[in-house]
Design an enzyme around this catalytic site. Structure first.
Site, mmCIF file in Angstrom:
data_model
loop_
_atom_site.group_PDB
_atom_site.id
_atom_site.type_symbol
_atom_site.label_atom_id
_atom_site.label_comp_id
_atom_site.label_asym_id
_atom_site.label_seq_id
_atom_site.Cartn_x
_atom_site.Cartn_y
_atom_site.Cartn_z
ATOM 1 N N ASP A 21 27.026 -11.101 -71.130
ATOM 2 C CA ASP A 21 26.331 -11.678 -72.300
ATOM 3 C C ASP A 21 25.263 -12.868 -72.015
ATOM 4 O OD1 ASP A 21 27.381 -10.021 -74.052
ATOM 5 O OD2 ASP A 21 29.237 -11.516 -74.433
ATOM 6 N N LYS A 24 21.278 -10.339 -69.473
ATOM 7 C CA LYS A 24 20.441 -9.337 -68.765
ATOM 8 C C LYS A 24 19.755 -8.022 -69.249
ATOM 9 C CE LYS A 24 24.601 -8.736 -66.329
ATOM 10 N NZ LYS A 24 25.549 -9.416 -67.488
ATOM 11 N N THR A 25 20.655 -7.549 -70.123
ATOM 12 C CA THR A 25 19.990 -6.251 -70.548
ATOM 13 C C THR A 25 18.614 -6.599 -71.409
ATOM 14 O OG1 THR A 25 21.981 -5.195 -70.399
ATOM 15 C CG2 THR A 25 20.489 -4.073 -71.819
ATOM 16 N N HIS A 93 30.502 -5.691 -65.650
ATOM 17 C CA HIS A 93 31.026 -6.382 -64.262
ATOM 18 C C HIS A 93 31.354 -5.548 -63.163
ATOM 19 C CE1 HIS A 93 32.023 -9.374 -61.473
ATOM 20 N NE2 HIS A 93 33.067 -9.285 -61.423
HETATM 21 P P1 GDP Z 1 24.055 -8.966 -70.718
HETATM 22 O O1 GDP Z 1 25.657 -8.818 -70.918
HETATM 23 O O2 GDP Z 1 24.039 -10.057 -69.822
HETATM 24 O O3 GDP Z 1 23.437 -7.587 -70.454
HETATM 25 O O4 GDP Z 1 23.502 -9.630 -72.386
HETATM 26 P P2 GDP Z 1 22.944 -8.957 -73.471
HETATM 27 O O5 GDP Z 1 21.410 -8.782 -72.963
HETATM 28 O O6 GDP Z 1 23.669 -7.982 -73.959
HETATM 29 O O7 GDP Z 1 22.894 -10.167 -74.391
HETATM 30 C C1 GDP Z 1 24.010 -10.894 -74.941
HETATM 31 C C2 GDP Z 1 23.715 -11.527 -76.251
HETATM 32 O O8 GDP Z 1 22.840 -12.761 -75.790
HETATM 33 C C3 GDP Z 1 23.175 -10.680 -77.149
HETATM 34 O O9 GDP Z 1 23.788 -11.023 -78.523
HETATM 35 C C4 GDP Z 1 21.622 -11.142 -77.113
HETATM 36 O O10 GDP Z 1 20.823 -11.031 -78.368
HETATM 37 C C5 GDP Z 1 21.760 -12.553 -76.951
HETATM 38 N N1 GDP Z 1 20.629 -12.907 -76.051
HETATM 39 C C6 GDP Z 1 19.977 -12.389 -74.943
HETATM 40 N N2 GDP Z 1 18.943 -13.279 -74.562
HETATM 41 C C7 GDP Z 1 18.719 -14.185 -75.408
HETATM 42 C C8 GDP Z 1 17.818 -15.119 -75.550
HETATM 43 O O11 GDP Z 1 16.819 -15.183 -74.580
HETATM 44 N N3 GDP Z 1 17.813 -16.231 -76.507
HETATM 45 C C9 GDP Z 1 19.013 -15.952 -77.318
HETATM 46 N N4 GDP Z 1 19.277 -17.111 -78.182
HETATM 47 N N5 GDP Z 1 19.844 -15.151 -77.360
HETATM 48 C C10 GDP Z 1 19.858 -13.981 -76.172
HETATM 49 MG MG MG Z 2 23.885 -5.797 -70.439
#
Ligand code: GDP
Ligand code: MG
Length: 400
Positions: A21, A24-25, A93
Site C-alpha cells: 500500500d 508500488k503499483t 509481499h
Molecule cells: P502497493 O500495494 O504498494 O502496490 O500500493 P498501491 O499502488 O496499490 O496503492 C495503495 C493505495 O495508495 C491506493 O489507494 C493508491 O491510490 C494510494 N496511492 C498510491 N500512490 C499514491 C500517491 O502518490 N499519493 C496518494 N495520496 N495516494 C497514493
Molecule cells: Mg501493488
C-alpha cells in the site's frame, strides 16, 4: 504481425519494492504513463516505444493474465532516452520474497517505494535486506505520496527521508548518497504537471544512478526457467531472464537433467519477436516438440553440453540472526530446509562437519546434498528458507 524488437539501447531489469500500500503499483503505472505521453508528444519522443500500462493490468492475479506468448506477468516495459527497461512489480509481499530469493527477478537495480505518510515499515526493511542478499547493488528511493505531505507536513517527508537513508546505511548501502526523489504516483497518473515532472526526475535518477551491468554475452547460453506455458498451435514456451550468452531461432539447446534436447523455434521479448536474445533480456523461447510437463520452473535451458546437474556441493552460508528475521535456535547436521538456487526450490540435507552445529548470526561452511540434481557451479548464490521465511544466504564454493 507484431513488429520486431530492435535493440537500440541497453536493456536493464528493475523493479519496485516496498511495503504493501505504499504505492508500488500506482507508481509503476505512472512511470509508463509519463513515458508514453512523452513518446506521443510531438518532437519530444523520449518515451520511445513505451505504452501506458494501467494499474488494473499490473495488479491482477497472474493466472488471469495468461494470454499469448507473454514474458512474465508482473513485468512492464518502458523506454527512457538512454535505456530500455523491464520493470517487475509484485502483487503481494509473499510473491516479492519468492521472486527475490529465487533470483527470478534478476534485478539490476530497484526502486524502493516508501510512503512519506507512513515511513519505513516492516516490509520496507525486509525488501532492503533481501535486495542486499541477492546482490541488488543499486537502490533509488521513491518517497511516494508526497502530495499528501505538502505544505506544513513537509517536515514529515524530511523525517521519513532520514529514516530511509539510515535503513539503507544499516544494510550496507550508501544511504547518504542514494537518490531520494519525492513523487506522487497517483497525481502523476492524473496528469498533474508538477508530479509528472517528479516521476520524470525519478526516471532520470534511475538512468544515471543504476549502471548497466556487465553482461556475459560470450559465455554458453543459460536461461533459468521461470515459467512454462503452452501456446495453442505453437507448442511449449519457457520464459525467464537470460543469465548469460545469446540465443537465436534455430539454435540447439538442452534442458540438462530433463532429457530434453531441442531447437529454439521462436524468441520473443514483451510479445515481439527478436533476432537474438542476450544476457539480461527477459524472453520467451518457443521449443520444438517439447511436452508441457517435460520442463518446469527451476530447470535451465542451456547450450548443449555446457552444464551438468549435480546435487552435492560445499558452500559458505550466513545464517540470519533472529533480528535479521532468521531462526531463534541453532541448526545441526541433518537439518533439511529448502534451497532456492536460481529459480529452483529444492530440499537439501546439510552437513556441518566436525562442528556439527551453527547458530543464527554465524557464517559457516557446510556440505549440502540436494533432493534432486540442479545445475550448480562455484560462485552461485542461493537462499535457505524454512516455513516461508529466509533463514540463510550462501554461495557455492565447490561442487562434487
Ligand atoms: P502497493 O500495494 O504498494 O502496490 O500500493 P498501491 O499502488 O496499490 O496503492 C495503495 C493505495 O495508495 C491506493 O489507494 C493508491 O491510490 C494510494 N496511492 C498510491 N500512490 C499514491 C500517491 O502518490 N499519493 C496518494 N495520496 N495516494 C497514493
Ligand atoms: Mg501493488
Amino acid at each position: 504481425p507484431k513488429t520486431a524488437y530492435v535493440r537500440t539501447k541497453p536493456h536493464l531489469n528493475i523493479g519496485t519494492m516496498g511495503h504493501v500500500d505504499h504505492g508500488k503499483t500506482t507508481l509503476t503505472a505512472a512511470l509508463t504513463k509519463v513515458l508514453a505521453d512523452r513518446g506521443t508528444g510531438g518532437t519530444d519522443t523520449g518515451g520511445g516505444t513505451t505504452a501506458y500500462v494501467p494499474f488494473d493490468r499490473i495488479d491482477r492475479a497472474p493466472e488471469e493474465a495468461a494470454r499469448g506468448i507473454t514474458i512474465n506477468l508482473a513485468h512492464v516495459e518502458y523506454e527512457t532516452d538512454t535505456r530500455h527497461y523491464a520493470h517487475v512489480d509484485m502483487p503481494g509481499h509473499a510473491d516479492y520474497v519468492k521472486n527475490m530469493v529465487t533470483g527470478a527477478a534478476q534485478l539490476d537495480g530497484a526502486v524502493l517505494v516508501v510512503s512519506a505518510l507512513d515511513g519505513v515499515m516492516p516490509q520496507t526493511a525486509e525488501h532492503v535486506l533481501l535486495a542486499r542478499q541477492v546482490g541488488v547493488d543499486h537502490i533509488v528511493v521513491a518517497l511516494n505520496k508526497a502530495d499528501a505531505v505538502d505544505g506544513e507536513d513537509a517536515v514529515l517527508a524530511d523525517l521519513v527521508e532520514l529514516e530511509v537513508r539510515e535503513l539503507l546505511t544499516a544494510h550496507g548501502y550508501p544511504g547518504d548518497s542514494v537518490p531520494v526523489v519525492r513523487v506522487s504516483g497517483l497525481r502523476a497518473l492524473e496528469g498533474e504537471p508538477r508530479w509528472t515532472a517528479a516521476v520524470q526526475a525519478l526516471l532520470d535518477a534511475v538512468d544515471t544512478y543504476v549502471p548497466v551491468p556487465e553482461r556475459y554475452v560470450d559465455a554458453p547460453f543459460l536461461l533459468p526457467v521461470e515459467n512454462v506455458l503452452t501456446i495453442t498451435g505453437r507448442g511449449t514456451v519457457v520464459t525467464g531472464a537470460v543469465e548469460r550468452g545469446t540465443v537465436r531461432v534455430g539454435d540447439r539447446v538442452e534442458v540438462p537433467g530433463a532429457g530434453v534436447e531441442t531447437v529454439v523455434t521462436g524468441v520473443e521479448t514483451f510479445g515481439r519477436p527478436m533476432s537474438e536474445a542476450q544476457a539480461g533480456d527477459n524472453v520467451a523461447l518457443l521449443l520444438r516438440g517439447v511436452a508441457r510437463d517435460a520442463v518446469r520452473r527451476g530447470d535451465v535451458v542451456a547450450a548443449p553440453g555446457s552444464l551438468r546437474p549435480r546435487r552435492r556441493f560445499t558452500a559458505r552460508v550466513h545464517l540470519l540472526a533472529a533480528r535479521e528475521g532468521g531462526r531463534a535456535t541453532a541448526v545441526s547436521s541433518g537439518y533439511r530446509p529448502q534451497f532456492h538456487l536460481r529459480t529452483a526450490d529444492v530440499v537439501g540435507d546439510i552437513d556441518l562437519g566436525a562442528a556439527g552445529v551453527a547458530r543464527p548470526g554465524e557464517t559457516v561452511t557446510m556440505t549440502v546434498e540436494l533432493g534432486r540434481d540442479v545445475p550448480l557451479e562455484a560462485g552461485l548464490g542461493f537462499a535457505i528458507r524454512e516455513g516461508g521465511r529466509t533463514v540463510g544466504a550462501g554461495t557455492v564454493t565447490s561442487v562434487e
